[in-house]
Structure formats: structure tokens, C-alpha cells
Design an enzyme around this catalytic site. Structure first.
Site, PDB file in Angstrom:
ATOM      1  N   GLY A  11       0.846  -1.202   0.000  1.00 48.68           N
ATOM      2  CA  GLY A  11       0.000   0.000   0.000  1.00 48.68           C
ATOM      3  C   GLY A  11       0.872   1.239   0.000  1.00 48.68           C
ATOM      4  N   ARG A  21      13.343  10.613  -3.233  1.00 50.62           N
ATOM      5  CA  ARG A  21      14.116  11.822  -3.556  1.00 50.62           C
ATOM      6  C   ARG A  21      15.410  11.886  -2.738  1.00 50.62           C
ATOM      7  NH1 ARG A  21      14.232  16.685  -0.741  1.00 50.62           N
ATOM      8  NH2 ARG A  21      14.702  18.552  -1.954  1.00 50.62           N
ATOM      9  N   ARG A  72       0.975  -4.989  -5.347  1.00 49.63           N
ATOM     10  CA  ARG A  72       1.063  -6.200  -4.528  1.00 49.63           C
ATOM     11  C   ARG A  72       1.198  -7.322  -5.545  1.00 49.63           C
ATOM     12  NH1 ARG A  72      -0.705  -4.194   0.566  1.00 49.63           N
ATOM     13  NH2 ARG A  72      -2.449  -2.736   0.412  1.00 49.63           N
ATOM     14  N   SER A 105       6.448  -6.359   2.334  1.00 48.99           N
ATOM     15  CA  SER A 105       7.571  -5.951   1.476  1.00 48.99           C
ATOM     16  C   SER A 105       8.904  -6.310   2.141  1.00 48.99           C
ATOM     17  CB  SER A 105       7.505  -4.447   1.209  1.00 48.99           C
ATOM     18  OG  SER A 105       6.258  -4.127   0.656  1.00 48.99           O
ATOM     19  N   THR A 125       4.354   2.555   5.154  1.00 51.78           N
ATOM     20  CA  THR A 125       2.957   2.165   5.349  1.00 51.78           C
ATOM     21  C   THR A 125       2.293   3.165   6.291  1.00 51.78           C
ATOM     22  OG1 THR A 125       1.455   0.554   6.382  1.00 51.78           O
ATOM     23  CG2 THR A 125       3.725   0.487   7.127  1.00 51.78           C
ATOM     24  N   ASP A 127       0.094   2.412   8.337  1.00 54.43           N
ATOM     25  CA  ASP A 127      -0.476   1.682   9.479  1.00 54.43           C
ATOM     26  C   ASP A 127       0.285   1.815  10.802  1.00 54.43           C
ATOM     27  OD1 ASP A 127      -2.355   0.789   7.670  1.00 54.43           O
ATOM     28  OD2 ASP A 127      -1.397  -1.153   7.341  1.00 54.43           O
ATOM     29  N   ASP A 129       2.518  -0.139  11.868  1.00 58.17           N
ATOM     30  CA  ASP A 129       2.460  -1.490  12.448  1.00 58.17           C
ATOM     31  C   ASP A 129       3.797  -2.217  12.366  1.00 58.17           C
ATOM     32  OD1 ASP A 129       2.505  -1.786   9.704  1.00 58.17           O
ATOM     33  OD2 ASP A 129       0.911  -3.281   9.615  1.00 58.17           O
ATOM     34  N   ARG A 154     -18.049  16.473  12.412  1.00 55.69           N
ATOM     35  CA  ARG A 154     -18.632  17.161  13.584  1.00 55.69           C
ATOM     36  C   ARG A 154     -19.678  18.189  13.147  1.00 55.69           C
ATOM     37  NH1 ARG A 154     -16.373  16.086  18.380  1.00 55.69           N
ATOM     38  NH2 ARG A 154     -14.180  15.468  18.455  1.00 55.69           N
ATOM     39  N   ARG A 171      -5.055  -2.065   9.200  1.00 58.90           N
ATOM     40  CA  ARG A 171      -4.991  -3.534   9.212  1.00 58.90           C
ATOM     41  C   ARG A 171      -5.238  -4.059  10.620  1.00 58.90           C
ATOM     42  NH1 ARG A 171      -0.533  -6.031   5.011  1.00 58.90           N
ATOM     43  NH2 ARG A 171      -1.587  -5.075   3.256  1.00 58.90           N
ATOM     44  N   GLY A 185     -10.237  14.273  19.871  1.00 59.74           N
ATOM     45  CA  GLY A 185     -11.096  14.308  21.063  1.00 59.74           C
ATOM     46  C   GLY A 185     -12.383  13.508  20.893  1.00 59.74           C
ATOM     47  N   LYS A 213     -24.860  17.470  24.901  1.00 60.69           N
ATOM     48  CA  LYS A 213     -23.980  17.343  23.731  1.00 60.69           C
ATOM     49  C   LYS A 213     -24.817  17.352  22.461  1.00 60.69           C
ATOM     50  CE  LYS A 213     -19.703  15.022  24.562  1.00 60.69           C
ATOM     51  NZ  LYS A 213     -18.822  14.298  23.742  1.00 60.69           N
ATOM     52  N   GLU A 222     -10.153  -0.558  11.628  1.00 60.01           N
ATOM     53  CA  GLU A 222     -10.728  -1.626  10.785  1.00 60.01           C
ATOM     54  C   GLU A 222     -10.478  -3.016  11.375  1.00 60.01           C
ATOM     55  OE1 GLU A 222      -9.109  -1.797   6.807  1.00 60.01           O
ATOM     56  OE2 GLU A 222      -7.043  -1.649   7.493  1.00 60.01           O
ATOM     57  N   ILE A 250      -9.048   7.659   1.165  1.00 60.47           N
ATOM     58  CA  ILE A 250      -8.773   9.096   1.360  1.00 60.47           C
ATOM     59  C   ILE A 250      -7.617   9.254   2.346  1.00 60.47           C
ATOM     60  CG2 ILE A 250      -9.744  11.132   2.557  1.00 60.47           C
ATOM     61  CD1 ILE A 250     -12.356  10.526   1.095  1.00 60.47           C
TER      62      ILE A 250
HETATM   63  P1  ADP Z   1       2.973  -4.266   2.781  1.00 67.28           P
HETATM   64  O1  ADP Z   1       4.370  -4.273   2.314  1.00 67.28           O
HETATM   65  O2  ADP Z   1       2.392  -2.886   2.822  1.00 67.28           O
HETATM   66  O3  ADP Z   1       2.783  -5.054   4.059  1.00 67.28           O
HETATM   67  P2  ADP Z   1       1.885  -6.522   1.305  1.00 67.28           P
HETATM   68  O4  ADP Z   1       1.673  -7.379   2.511  1.00 67.28           O
HETATM   69  O5  ADP Z   1       0.856  -6.557   0.239  1.00 67.28           O
HETATM   70  O6  ADP Z   1       2.075  -4.983   1.672  1.00 67.28           O
HETATM   71  O7  ADP Z   1       3.282  -6.930   0.664  1.00 67.28           O
HETATM   72  C1  ADP Z   1       3.770  -6.313  -0.496  1.00 67.28           C
HETATM   73  C2  ADP Z   1       4.347  -7.339  -1.412  1.00 67.28           C
HETATM   74  O8  ADP Z   1       5.482  -7.950  -0.776  1.00 67.28           O
HETATM   75  C3  ADP Z   1       3.443  -8.518  -1.738  1.00 67.28           C
HETATM   76  O9  ADP Z   1       2.539  -8.215  -2.771  1.00 67.28           O
HETATM   77  C4  ADP Z   1       4.433  -9.573  -2.170  1.00 67.28           C
HETATM   78  O10 ADP Z   1       4.874  -9.376  -3.502  1.00 67.28           O
HETATM   79  C5  ADP Z   1       5.602  -9.300  -1.218  1.00 67.28           C
HETATM   80  N1  ADP Z   1       5.528 -10.231  -0.085  1.00 67.28           N
HETATM   81  C6  ADP Z   1       4.629 -10.226   0.923  1.00 67.28           C
HETATM   82  N2  ADP Z   1       4.825 -11.261   1.767  1.00 67.28           N
HETATM   83  C7  ADP Z   1       5.881 -11.937   1.277  1.00 67.28           C
HETATM   84  C8  ADP Z   1       6.592 -13.114   1.688  1.00 67.28           C
HETATM   85  N3  ADP Z   1       6.238 -13.794   2.802  1.00 67.28           N
HETATM   86  N4  ADP Z   1       7.634 -13.528   0.935  1.00 67.28           N
HETATM   87  C9  ADP Z   1       7.999 -12.854  -0.171  1.00 67.28           C
HETATM   88  N5  ADP Z   1       7.367 -11.741  -0.612  1.00 67.28           N
HETATM   89  C10 ADP Z   1       6.340 -11.280   0.099  1.00 67.28           C
HETATM   90  O1  F6P Z   2      -1.423  -1.411   4.653  1.00 65.66           O
HETATM   91  C1  F6P Z   2      -1.982  -0.210   4.244  1.00 65.66           C
HETATM   92  C2  F6P Z   2      -3.446  -0.344   4.028  1.00 65.66           C
HETATM   93  O2  F6P Z   2      -3.940   0.938   3.643  1.00 65.66           O
HETATM   94  C3  F6P Z   2      -4.249  -0.906   5.202  1.00 65.66           C
HETATM   95  O3  F6P Z   2      -4.487   0.066   6.199  1.00 65.66           O
HETATM   96  C4  F6P Z   2      -5.510  -1.392   4.525  1.00 65.66           C
HETATM   97  O4  F6P Z   2      -6.101  -2.439   5.227  1.00 65.66           O
HETATM   98  C5  F6P Z   2      -4.986  -1.876   3.192  1.00 65.66           C
HETATM   99  O5  F6P Z   2      -3.728  -1.241   2.978  1.00 65.66           O
HETATM  100  C6  F6P Z   2      -5.881  -1.563   2.028  1.00 65.66           C
HETATM  101  O6  F6P Z   2      -5.344  -2.171   0.915  1.00 65.66           O
HETATM  102  P1  F6P Z   2      -5.758  -1.864  -0.599  1.00 65.66           P
HETATM  103  O7  F6P Z   2      -5.150  -0.554  -0.965  1.00 65.66           O
HETATM  104  O8  F6P Z   2      -5.172  -2.993  -1.356  1.00 65.66           O
HETATM  105  O9  F6P Z   2      -7.245  -1.796  -0.623  1.00 65.66           O
END
Ligand code: ADP
Ligand code: F6P
Length: 318
Positions: A11, A21, A72, A105, A125, A127, A129, A154, A171, A185, A213, A222, A250
Site C-alpha cells: 500500500g 528523492r 502487490r 515488502s 505504510t 499503518d 504497524d 462534527r 490492518r 477528542g 452534547k 478496521e 482518502i
Molecule cells: P505491505 O508491504 O504494505 O505489508 P503486502 O503485505 O501486500 O504490503 O506486501 C507487499 C508485497 O510484498 C506482496 O505483494 C508480495 O509481492 C511481497 N511479499 C509479501 N509477503 C511476502 C513473503 N512472505 N515472501 C515474499 N514476498 C512477500
Molecule cells: O497497509 C496499508 C493499508 O492501507 C491498510 O491500512 C488497509 O487495510 C490496506 O492497505 C488496504 O489495501 P488496498 O489498498 O489494497 O485496498
């Protein structure tokens, strides 16, 4: 001369352009040849490579998205896909690869490292995370986008005396909901990391309207459920007029915040330093305002935890 390729994967997130850059400008200053890979691992398997010059990274600092484009790719997860990518890199005499993306990735980058490519990760990302970094690229911008959106909600919710349930991305991670919830808030936050007491939320919402209120906001990550389902529950258990909003993609757009631009500029600069040292198989991040790095293995064995203290602050402020 060192030849360094860069790709963005998974994503997209605001600040990926700024990272590219910084990597390209610093790399060129160091006399490296810089190569762009289109559409993440998909382009790596298709040998979609092009030379990156200074003019290619002009005018992108302030743009959301990624001019390298992202994808992906299921095919890259296979051994054949990875071997194809490696043979393309070898044929182009590319020794170094910088991957800007999320956890998936990083898994791909670690596989390539195992097979001899010198790889680096930057946490791209929204997220937030990824373990062992306080921030990921785009997270701060997303917080600002969500905060603005809640301001708009609001207005209309007050006019109609409604409850707004807003669903944000992340995620399995509740950081966007928690931090944007605090900055906005909101009245309740539901995240996957902590169990919420729905009865207490219904009571809080009803008490709020009774005390004058004009509206209430409930934030749902999510990973903790859907806005629609939570809105239905609120309607069932209270007499409050409730609407669900899914903020969706968005959140992934918009000009990167100053923080994201500076953060990515610093990491881009640092990754070139690591390439100069031939220190590979690592992903960068920021801890306590320092740009740090850890091996992919360290990152995979660590766990991202939501800041409990921040959650407590929310509970005390609500
Ligand atoms: P993010 O990097 O945001 O977590 P994805 O989980 O979709 O997004 O991973 C991005 C890409 O990385 C995947 O489409 C795939 O090509 C590659 N990838 C994900 N998991 C693996 C894995 N276990 N081994 C090798 N490549 C992976
Ligand atoms: O990992 C980034 C993210 O935006 C998550 O927050 C969300 O669940 C997912 O990607 C949405 O993925 P896609 O753009 O493939 O709909």
C-alpha cells in the site's frame, strides 16, 4: 561504481516520494548509479528498470502517492518469482536494492537478501504497524487527514444531533484510530489491541446527549470491526440517531506532512551511509528521534505494541 535500485511496494503512503528523492539525491552525490524499479516487486520480475537522474526527483517532495508506483504481487512470493527478480538484478549489475514498504515488502526483501542481494528496508505504510520504529512513513500525514475529516463530520453531526461512527485503516494495528482519536477528542475508540466495554460506550453516548452534547464521535480501527456493524449495535442499544462513515483510501492521499518529509529525508540519507559501509539486510526507522536500523530478522521477531500509556491518556481525557 555502486549501482543501487529503489522500489516502493505494498500500500502506498504519503512520504514515499520524499524518501525516494532523498535516496536518489544522496546516492548521486556519492557517485552511485541510481535505478528506479516500477511497480514494486512486479516491476522487479518484469525488469521494469530505468536510470534515475536528479531531474527525475524534482517536484516530488510534496506529492502524495509514489511516482515509482506500487503493487502487490502474489507471483513474487514464489521461489520462481524471486529467482526471476534476482536474475534481472544480476543482468543489470545491480548489487543494492532499497525497498520502501510494509511488513510484507520486508519479507520479500529478506528473501532476496538470503539469495545474495544487498537489501534495505524503509517502513512505508500508513499503518504504523512495524516493530522497532516509533513511526512509519505516511502515518503522521494520515493522522492529519483523519483529524481534518472528523472536523467535517462534527459539523453535520451537530446539526442533526447524531452519533458518527468512523472507521479508519490500520490492518491489525489500532495506532491510526488511537492517535487520531486523541487528536480529535473522540468519545470512544475501538482498537484490536484492547477489548472495549460496549455497554459502557452506549451509556457514555446517552449520558452525553442528556447533558446537552449535540453530537458524538466513535472511532473504530478496521481491525476491531466495521463502522456499519458498530453503528447498528449503537442503534439497537440506544435511541440515538447514528451514521457510519468508512474513510477508506482518502487516508492514504494528500501532501505529506512536514514530519513525514523530514523523517523520510533523514532515512534516505542514512540508507546511503549504510550502503557506503556495505552494511546490509537491515531496515531503518526512528526511535527516540534517532534514525536507527535493525536486521530484518530482529524486526520479524519483535512485536509491534500499541502504547498503553497513550491509551490510558485517552481514557483519562474522554
Ligand atoms: P505491505 O508491504 O504494505 O505489508 P503486502 O503485505 O501486500 O504490503 O506486501 C507487499 C508485497 O510484498 C506482496 O505483494 C508480495 O509481492 C511481497 N511479499 C509479501 N509477503 C511476502 C513473503 N512472505 N515472501 C515474499 N514476498 C512477500
Ligand atoms: O497497509 C496499508 C493499508 O492501507 C491498510 O491500512 C488497509 O487495510 C490496506 O492497505 C488496504 O489495501 P488496498 O489498498 O489494497 O485496498
Amino acid at each position: 561504481m555502486k549501482k543501487v535500485a529503489v522500489l516502493t511496494s505494498g500500500g502506498d503512503s504519503q512520504g514515499m516520494n520524499s524518501a525516494v528523492r532523498s535516496i536518489v539525491k544522496t546516492g548521486l552525490q556519492n557517485g552511485f548509479e541510481m535505478i528506479g524499479v516500477k511497480s514494486g516487486y512486479k516491476g522487479l520480475m518484469k525488469k521494469d528498470f530505468f536510470k534515475l537522474e536528479l531531474e527525475d526527483v524534482g517536484d516530488i517532495l510534496y506529492r502524495g502517492g509514489t511516482f515509482l508506483q506500487s503493487a502487490r504481487s502474489e507471483a513474487f512470493k514464489t521461489k520462481e518469482g524471486q529467482l526471476k527478480a534476482i536474475s534481472n538484478l544480476n543482468a543489470a549489475a545491480i548489487e543494492y536494492l532499497v525497498v520502501i514498504g510494509g511488513d510484507g515488502s520486508y519479507r520479500g526483501a529478506a528473501e532476496l537478501k538470503q539469495r545474495g542481494i544487498k537489501t534495505y528496508g524503509l517502513p512505508g505504510t500508513i499503518d504504523n504497524d512495524i516493530p522497532l520504529t516509533d513511526y512509519t512513513i505516511g502515518f503522521d500525514t494520515t493522522l492529519n487527514v483523519v483529524t481534518d475529516a472528523i472536523g467535517n463530520l462534527r459539523d453535520t453531526m451537530s446539526s442533526h444531533e447524531r452519533v458518527s461512527v468512523i472507521e479508519v485503516m490500520g490492518r491489525n494495528c489500532g495506532d491510526i484510530a488511537l492517535q487520531a482519536g486523541i487528536s480529535s477528542g473522540v468519545d470512544a475508540i475501538l482498537i484490536p489491541e484492547f477489548k472495549s466495554d460496549m455497554k459502557q460506550i452506549y451509556k457514555k453516548l446517552m449520558d452525553g446527549f442528556e447533558q446537552g452534547k449535540t453530537h458524538s464521535i466513535v472511532m473504530v480501527a478496521e481491525g476491531a470491526g466495521s463502522a456499519e456493524a458498530i453503528a447498528e449495535l449503537i442503534k439497537e442499544h440506544t435511541d440515538l440517531d447514528t451514521r457510519a462513515t468508512v474513510l477508506g483510501h482518502i487516508q492514504r492521499g494528500g501532501t505529506p506532512s512536514a514530519f513525514d518529509r523530514i523523517f523520510t529525508s533523514r532515512m534516505g540519507h542514512k540508507v546511503i551511509d549504510l550502503i557506503n559501509q556495505d552494511l546490509t539486510g537491515v531496515a531503518l526507522g526512528m526511535e527516540n528521534n534517532e534514525i536507527t536500523y535493525h536486521t530484518f530478522e530482529e524486526i520479524f521477531s519483535a512485536k509491534k505494541v500499541v502504547d498503553k500509556k497513550l491509551y490510558k491518556i485517552f481514557e483519562d481525557l474522554v
